[in-house]
Structure formats: structure tokens, C-alpha cells
Motif scaffolding. Structure first.
Motif, PDB file in Angstrom:
ATOM      1  N   ALA A  88       0.791  -1.234   0.000  1.00  0.00           N
ATOM      2  CA  ALA A  88       0.000   0.000   0.000  1.00  0.00           C
ATOM      3  C   ALA A  88       0.819   1.276   0.000  1.00  0.00           C
ATOM      4  O   ALA A  88       0.292   2.333  -0.308  1.00  0.00           O
ATOM      5  CB  ALA A  88      -0.927   0.017   1.216  1.00  0.00           C
ATOM      6  N   THR A  89       2.102   1.206   0.380  1.00  0.00           N
ATOM      7  CA  THR A  89       2.821   2.471   0.531  1.00  0.00           C
ATOM      8  C   THR A  89       4.138   2.484  -0.231  1.00  0.00           C
ATOM      9  O   THR A  89       4.750   1.439  -0.480  1.00  0.00           O
ATOM     10  CB  THR A  89       3.055   2.807   2.024  1.00  0.00           C
ATOM     11  OG1 THR A  89       3.438   4.168   2.119  1.00  0.00           O
ATOM     12  CG2 THR A  89       4.120   1.961   2.647  1.00  0.00           C
ATOM     13  N   THR A  90       4.556   3.689  -0.587  1.00  0.00           N
ATOM     14  CA  THR A  90       5.768   3.865  -1.389  1.00  0.00           C
ATOM     15  C   THR A  90       6.978   3.209  -0.729  1.00  0.00           C
ATOM     16  O   THR A  90       7.750   2.517  -1.393  1.00  0.00           O
ATOM     17  CB  THR A  90       6.057   5.392  -1.552  1.00  0.00           C
ATOM     18  OG1 THR A  90       4.824   6.061  -1.772  1.00  0.00           O
ATOM     19  CG2 THR A  90       6.981   5.661  -2.703  1.00  0.00           C
ATOM     20  N   SER A  91       7.132   3.409   0.584  1.00  0.00           N
ATOM     21  CA  SER A  91       8.316   2.877   1.262  1.00  0.00           C
ATOM     22  C   SER A  91       8.343   1.353   1.222  1.00  0.00           C
ATOM     23  O   SER A  91       9.409   0.750   1.061  1.00  0.00           O
ATOM     24  CB  SER A  91       8.349   3.334   2.722  1.00  0.00           C
ATOM     25  OG  SER A  91       8.482   4.720   2.763  1.00  0.00           O
ATOM     26  N   GLY A  92       7.170   0.739   1.365  1.00  0.00           N
ATOM     27  CA  GLY A  92       7.099  -0.726   1.282  1.00  0.00           C
ATOM     28  C   GLY A  92       7.472  -1.187  -0.115  1.00  0.00           C
ATOM     29  O   GLY A  92       8.212  -2.169  -0.293  1.00  0.00           O
TER      30      GLY A  92
ATOM     31  N   CYS B  49      12.453  21.514  -0.165  1.00  0.00           N
ATOM     32  CA  CYS B  49      13.809  20.978  -0.288  1.00  0.00           C
ATOM     33  C   CYS B  49      13.723  19.681  -1.078  1.00  0.00           C
ATOM     34  O   CYS B  49      12.900  18.811  -0.746  1.00  0.00           O
ATOM     35  CB  CYS B  49      14.413  20.676   1.083  1.00  0.00           C
ATOM     36  SG  CYS B  49      14.317  22.078   2.190  1.00  0.00           S
ATOM     37  N   GLU B  50      14.527  19.535  -2.087  1.00  0.00           N
ATOM     38  CA  GLU B  50      14.505  18.342  -2.941  1.00  0.00           C
ATOM     39  C   GLU B  50      15.922  17.906  -3.283  1.00  0.00           C
ATOM     40  O   GLU B  50      16.864  18.696  -3.172  1.00  0.00           O
ATOM     41  CB  GLU B  50      13.722  18.621  -4.238  1.00  0.00           C
ATOM     42  CG  GLU B  50      12.383  17.919  -4.363  1.00  0.00           C
ATOM     43  CD  GLU B  50      12.443  16.403  -4.358  1.00  0.00           C
ATOM     44  OE1 GLU B  50      13.514  15.823  -4.599  1.00  0.00           O
ATOM     45  OE2 GLU B  50      11.394  15.769  -4.107  1.00  0.00           O
ATOM     46  N   VAL B  51      16.070  16.662  -3.700  1.00  0.00           N
ATOM     47  CA  VAL B  51      17.347  16.204  -4.245  1.00  0.00           C
ATOM     48  C   VAL B  51      17.200  15.892  -5.739  1.00  0.00           C
ATOM     49  O   VAL B  51      18.182  15.713  -6.428  1.00  0.00           O
ATOM     50  CB  VAL B  51      17.865  14.950  -3.496  1.00  0.00           C
ATOM     51  CG1 VAL B  51      18.277  15.306  -2.081  1.00  0.00           C
ATOM     52  CG2 VAL B  51      16.827  13.831  -3.497  1.00  0.00           C
TER      53      VAL B  51
HETATM   54  N1  LIG Z   1       1.594  10.155   5.835  1.00  0.00           N
HETATM   55  C1  LIG Z   1       0.866   9.428   5.016  1.00  0.00           C
HETATM   56  O1  LIG Z   1      -0.323   9.224   5.220  1.00  0.00           O
HETATM   57  C2  LIG Z   1       1.505   8.884   3.787  1.00  0.00           C
HETATM   58  C3  LIG Z   1       0.719   8.529   2.683  1.00  0.00           C
HETATM   59  C4  LIG Z   1       1.350   8.035   1.547  1.00  0.00           C
HETATM   60  C5  LIG Z   1       2.728   7.884   1.547  1.00  0.00           C
HETATM   61  N2  LIG Z   1       3.466   8.225   2.658  1.00  0.00           N
HETATM   62  C6  LIG Z   1       4.923   8.108   2.733  1.00  0.00           C
HETATM   63  O2  LIG Z   1       5.490   9.406   2.448  1.00  0.00           O
HETATM   64  C7  LIG Z   1       6.785   9.250   1.860  1.00  0.00           C
HETATM   65  C8  LIG Z   1       6.818  10.006   0.536  1.00  0.00           C
HETATM   66  O3  LIG Z   1       5.863   9.463  -0.371  1.00  0.00           O
HETATM   67  P1  LIG Z   1       5.714  10.026  -1.861  1.00  0.00           P
HETATM   68  O4  LIG Z   1       4.643   9.247  -2.500  1.00  0.00           O
HETATM   69  O5  LIG Z   1       5.656  11.507  -1.842  1.00  0.00           O
HETATM   70  O6  LIG Z   1       7.141   9.540  -2.440  1.00  0.00           O
HETATM   71  P2  LIG Z   1       7.936  10.012  -3.726  1.00  0.00           P
HETATM   72  O7  LIG Z   1       9.018   9.015  -3.918  1.00  0.00           O
HETATM   73  O8  LIG Z   1       7.016  10.358  -4.842  1.00  0.00           O
HETATM   74  O9  LIG Z   1       8.608  11.407  -3.271  1.00  0.00           O
HETATM   75  C9  LIG Z   1       9.649  11.503  -2.361  1.00  0.00           C
HETATM   76  C10 LIG Z   1      10.511  12.694  -2.775  1.00  0.00           C
HETATM   77  O10 LIG Z   1      11.485  12.927  -1.769  1.00  0.00           O
HETATM   78  C11 LIG Z   1      12.702  13.294  -2.392  1.00  0.00           C
HETATM   79  N3  LIG Z   1      13.786  13.040  -1.467  1.00  0.00           N
HETATM   80  C12 LIG Z   1      14.360  11.863  -1.143  1.00  0.00           C
HETATM   81  N4  LIG Z   1      15.343  12.055  -0.229  1.00  0.00           N
HETATM   82  C13 LIG Z   1      15.382  13.394   0.020  1.00  0.00           C
HETATM   83  C14 LIG Z   1      16.168  14.196   0.879  1.00  0.00           C
HETATM   84  N5  LIG Z   1      17.112  13.668   1.664  1.00  0.00           N
HETATM   85  N6  LIG Z   1      15.940  15.539   0.888  1.00  0.00           N
HETATM   86  C15 LIG Z   1      14.987  16.090   0.098  1.00  0.00           C
HETATM   87  N7  LIG Z   1      14.201  15.358  -0.737  1.00  0.00           N
HETATM   88  C16 LIG Z   1      14.400  14.018  -0.767  1.00  0.00           C
HETATM   89  C17 LIG Z   1      12.734  12.451  -3.645  1.00  0.00           C
HETATM   90  O11 LIG Z   1      13.597  13.021  -4.623  1.00  0.00           O
HETATM   91  C18 LIG Z   1      11.271  12.460  -4.087  1.00  0.00           C
HETATM   92  O12 LIG Z   1      10.991  13.510  -4.995  1.00  0.00           O
HETATM   93  C19 LIG Z   1       6.985   7.732   1.746  1.00  0.00           C
HETATM   94  O13 LIG Z   1       7.672   7.283   2.896  1.00  0.00           O
HETATM   95  C20 LIG Z   1       5.575   7.182   1.753  1.00  0.00           C
HETATM   96  O14 LIG Z   1       5.525   5.843   2.204  1.00  0.00           O
HETATM   97  C21 LIG Z   1       2.872   8.730   3.760  1.00  0.00           C
END
Ligand SMILES: NC(=O)c1ccc[n+]([C@@H]2O[C@H](COP(=O)([O-])OP(=O)(O)OC[C@H]3O[C@@H](n4cnc5c(N)ncnc54)[C@H](O)[C@@H]3O)[C@@H](O)[C@H]2O)c1
Length: 424
Positions: free
Chosen positions: A156-160, A242-244
Motif C-alpha cells: 500500500a505504501t511507497t516505502s514498502g 527541499c529536494e534532491v
Molecule cells: N503520511 C501518510 O499518510 C503517507 C501517505 C502516503 C505515503 N506516505 C509516505 O510518504 C513518503 C513520501 O511518499 P511520496 O509518495 O511523496 O514519495 P515520492 O518518492 O514520490 O517522493 C519523495 C521525494 O522525496 C525526495 N527526497 C528523497 N530524499 C530526500 C532528501 N534527503 N531531501 C529532500 N528530498 C528528498 C525524492 O527526490 C522524491 O521527490 C513515503 O515514505 C511514503 O511511504 C505517507
């Protein structure tokens, strides 16, 4: 649904079932897409006798997903994908009223958390459902004996999904996974609009802060970061991104956000929010420069985005000043307010996403489970995208629920759009 029988369980208190049932019913009222799928499942029984091991946030919305799967004939065992997000009354209602097997207690320690995952895995599932890849990891580690019986799983989640793709890259993934986090509708509703709104909700409930006029630094401009940045701007904050990734950074700049390196944003921000999926995004160097009273929180899946060990090491005193707010007093007297112990703030300090958001994400999950039952045996041992047909079906059901009608292409338009010789 009527009570069937009380299943094996380890929940806080079954007498909470009545209160939990009220919450489940309230969420159900905002989940029309899932409800329509549940009605079809009840007629067609596509999941008859399919054992499912699910490791998800144990909330009222998840309860409605579980009900939908059970309506389709599945036998569901559920544990928590985060110790702090379990709603004990909902866990009780699922056991008492809906015939689910639940192993989840709010605030359970790490040992109990893994014992509960083991209990769910022990059921010998045909389908796994993860939100952070924990069940799949356990099965690929100590319970490889169960792999042969598994048709596939959902994530369900990006990290997984990142963890599972790493397993795939090593050639070690032993069954197909459908990456539900990648569905277009899910990213739109859950990552962007759900996380955007509910992350701010978590911060506001924890702090009661006025956002207007504050500087909010958002680390990561993926779907989650974009939603948070938009909502914070809407509340009157000056937002720094902030982005990379240079393309994402450019996108943020063109959207009108200030873009800065992380350390500079840390020095400028009143509220620092991580949403990257990475680790140590806010580390010792950032903490060294933050303003007095800076608020640090995380919307990413794991509690590793803020370097908690570094924060503790730099603090001479830690005081819980409000529920979900730990004040770290640094050597020079500056105070750093850490929300929800660095865990995902919208779940740990608020109620997670609104049910309407989860409706779309969970509808996709329910259809992905049906897809795996029908086609899992034909799918390669890879992390698969959600089939486009599922995405479109969920979007169409959601539009119908919202009472929105759209046009469709005429045969002439369709022919024009798929031809190569009608350019001029
Ligand atoms: N809180 C919630 O309810 C919820 C819901 C969905 C996803 N998430 C989680 O949120 C996180 C992000 O999800 P997403 O879909 O936006 O992912 P994504 O991969 O689309 O975006 C993450 C972004 O972070 C950037 N990044 C990575 N390391 C970085 C750093 N050190 N400094 C700055 N930028 C950096 C990447 O370049 C990327 O653009 C994941 O861990 C995901 O599991 C949380």
C-alpha cells in the motif's frame, strides 16, 4: 453485517466493540466506492475461502476494507502496520461483529508488534496485504516454507514498494506483488490530497499553531510533499521546498515555492516536515541551526526521516509539553518541538486520512486482491503496477459516487487519436 463468530484475537478490550462499530459505520458512510464493490463481492464471492494475511493500519476505514474482503468470501487475519495507529475499539468491533481475526493493540511494544505479525503469517495465507512490506519480509525471511501457497500480495505504501523492489532486484522476490501505492487514483487521493490535509491536521491538533505567516519547510516534493506544500500555502504559510531531484525541485520552483538546500531551510523554518521515504533527512547539522521553538515532524512512512538519536544526543532535557509534543531543550537553551516521536504525524497525532480518501485507495486494494486471486498464478515474481483497468474502474465508481458525469470519445475521435496518417 451480523456477528458471525468470535475469531482468534489479541486486542486491547472486546467490550469496546460497540464504540468501534459506530466509527466503522461513520466511515462506511463516506466510502461509497468500497461499498459498491462489497455489494458485488457479496453476490459473486470472488474471494471464497481465500485466506488473507493483512498488515495495515487498524482504523475504521481499514475495517471497511476488511468487511469488503469478508463479504467476498475471504478469511481475513489482520495485524497493525504501525503500533501507534491502531484504534482499539475498531479492532474489537472487527473481532466481535465482523468475524475477522485481529492481532493489534494500540501502543504495543516492538516485541508484541512482531509477535502479532507472526500470528497473522501463521495462518498460511494465499494473499498478503502490506503497508510497509512487513508481512512479505517475514515470509521471505523466517517463513519461506509458506511461499508455495501464496498467490500474491499487495503493497500500500511507497516505502514498502521500495523494499520489495530491492528484493526483486536481487532476484529474491518469491511471489507477485501489486504495488497499490502506484495507482494513479491512490496517489491523487491518498499521497497528495489525503496526506496534504491530514498532515496539517496532525500538526494543528498537536500544537494548535496558527499557520498563517509561518515558514513551513517541506522536505521531499513527491506526491505527499506536493500535497503538504499546497495545503500549507493555502493556510497562509510561506512554504520552502527541499529536494534532491532536480526535476521535482524545478516543478516546486515553477509552482511558486521557494526552493532551498535542506540546511538553509532548517534555519528559516518554523515548521519542518519530512516526506521523502528516505532517512536522516533532518540530522544533527539541521538541528544545530534550527530556530528556537522550531517544530519537527514527519509524514513519511518510517520514523527514520528525522535522526532521533542525533536529536536526543543534542538535547540536555526532554519534556512532554503536550500530548504528541516532546520538547527537546538544546545545550544553548533553544527548544525543538518533536511531534509524535518522529512517527507519521497524520496517523499518530490525528486520525489519518479522511475516510473518503481511503475509500479510493482501499477500493483499489480490494480489486487488486481479486485480480491476484484470478490471475496471480500467471503473474511473474515481480512488483507489478496496478492494471490500468482497475484504476479506471475505481475512478469511474468515484465519479459516479460524486454525481459527476463525463463525456466519452466518439468513434471518429477514437479513430483519429489512434491513427498516424491524419495529422493535417
Ligand atoms: N503520511 C501518510 O499518510 C503517507 C501517505 C502516503 C505515503 N506516505 C509516505 O510518504 C513518503 C513520501 O511518499 P511520496 O509518495 O511523496 O514519495 P515520492 O518518492 O514520490 O517522493 C519523495 C521525494 O522525496 C525526495 N527526497 C528523497 N530524499 C530526500 C532528501 N534527503 N531531501 C529532500 N528530498 C528528498 C525524492 O527526490 C522524491 O521527490 C513515503 O515514505 C511514503 O511511504 C505517507
Amino acid at each position: 453485517m451480523a456477528r458471525t463468530r468470535t475469531r482468534e484475537h489479541d486486542v486491547a478490550d472486546l467490550s469496546l466493540a460497540q464504540a468501534g462499530e459506530g466509527r466503522v459505520a461513520w466511515a462506511d458512510g463516506q466510502m461509497p466506492v468500497l461499498r459498491s464493490i462489497g455489494q458485488r463481492f457479496a453476490r459473486e464471492q470472488p474471494l471464497a475461502d481465500v485466506r488473507i494475511a493483512a498488515c495495515l493500519h487498524v482504523t475504521a476505514e481499514t475495517a471497511n476494507l476488511v468487511r469488503t474482503l469478508i463479504a467476498g468470501g475471504a478469511d481475513v487475519a489482520l495485524c497493525a502496520s504501525n503500533p501507534l495507529s491502531t484504534q482499539d475499539d475498531v479492532a474489537a468491533a472487527l473481532v466481535e461483529r465482523h468475524g475477522a481475526e485481529v492481532h493489534a493493540i494500540h501502543g504495543e511494544d516492538v516485541e508484541t508488534y512482531y509477535r502479532h505479525i507472526a500470528a497473522v503469517v501463521d495462518r498460511g495465507p494465499r494473499i498478503t496485504m502490506d503497508d510497509g512490506a512487513d508481512v512479505t519480509s517475514v515470509i521471505h525471511g523466517e517463513r519461506a516454507d509458506l511461499v508455495a501457497g501464496i498467490l500474491g500480495g499487495t503493497e500500500a505504501t511507497t516505502s514498502g514498494a521500495i523494499r520489495l523492489r530491492a528484493l526483486e532486484a536481487q532476484g529474491r522476490l518469491r511471489f507477485p506483488i501489486v504495488d497499490v501505492s502506484d495507482a494513479q487514483t491512490k496517489r491523487l487521493f491518498d499521497n497528495r490530497h489525503g496526506t496534504g490535509q491530514s498532515t496539517l491536521d496532525g500538526i494543528l491538533r498537536a500544537t494548535n499553531l496558527l499557520l498563517a505567516g509561518r515558514v513551513v519547510a517541506v522536505y521531499g516534493y513527491g506526491a505527499c510533499g506536493q500535497g503538504i506544500a499546497q495545503r500549507a500555502r493555502g493556510a497562509g504559510a510561506h512554504v520552502v521546498v527541499c529536494e534532491v531531484d532536480p526535476v521535482r525541485a524545478l516543478e516546486a520552483k515553477l509552482e511558486g515555492f521557494e526552493v532551498l538546500p535542506g540546511i538553509e531551510a532548517a534555519a528559516k523554518g518554523d515548521v519542518l516536515i519530512t516526506a521523502t521515504g528516505g532517512r536522516d533527512v533532518l540530522g544533527a547539522a539541521h538541528i544545530e541551526v534550527v530556530k528556537d521553538g522550531a517544530i519537527l515532524c514527519n509524514a513519511g512512512h518510517f520514523d527514520v526521516e528525522i535522526d532521533l538519536a542525533a536529536l536526543r544526543a543534542l538535547a540536555r532535557e526532554v519534556v512532554e509539553v503536550r500530548p504528541s509534543v516532546e520538547q527537546h531543550v538544546l545545550a544553548d537553551g533553544r527548544r525543538v518541538e518533536l511531534l509524535a516521536r518522529g512517527r507519521v504525524v497524520n496517523l499518530a497525532a490525528a486520525e489519518g486520512h479522511p475516510a473518503a480518501v481511503m475509500d479510493v485507495a482501499f477500493a483499489t486494494q480490494a480489486l487488486a486482491v481479486e485480480h491476484l486471486v484470478l490471475r496471480g498464478a500467471e503473474l511473474g515474481h515481480r512488483v507489478h503496477a496496478v492494471p490500468e483497468a482497475i484504476d479506471r474502474e475505481v475512478a469511474a465508481l468515484e465519479l459516479a459516487a460524486l454525481g459527476v458525469r463525463i463525456d466519452s470519445l466518439t468513434p471518429e475521435q477514437r479513430a483519429y487519436l489512434s491513427s498516424w496518417d491524419q495529422g493535417t
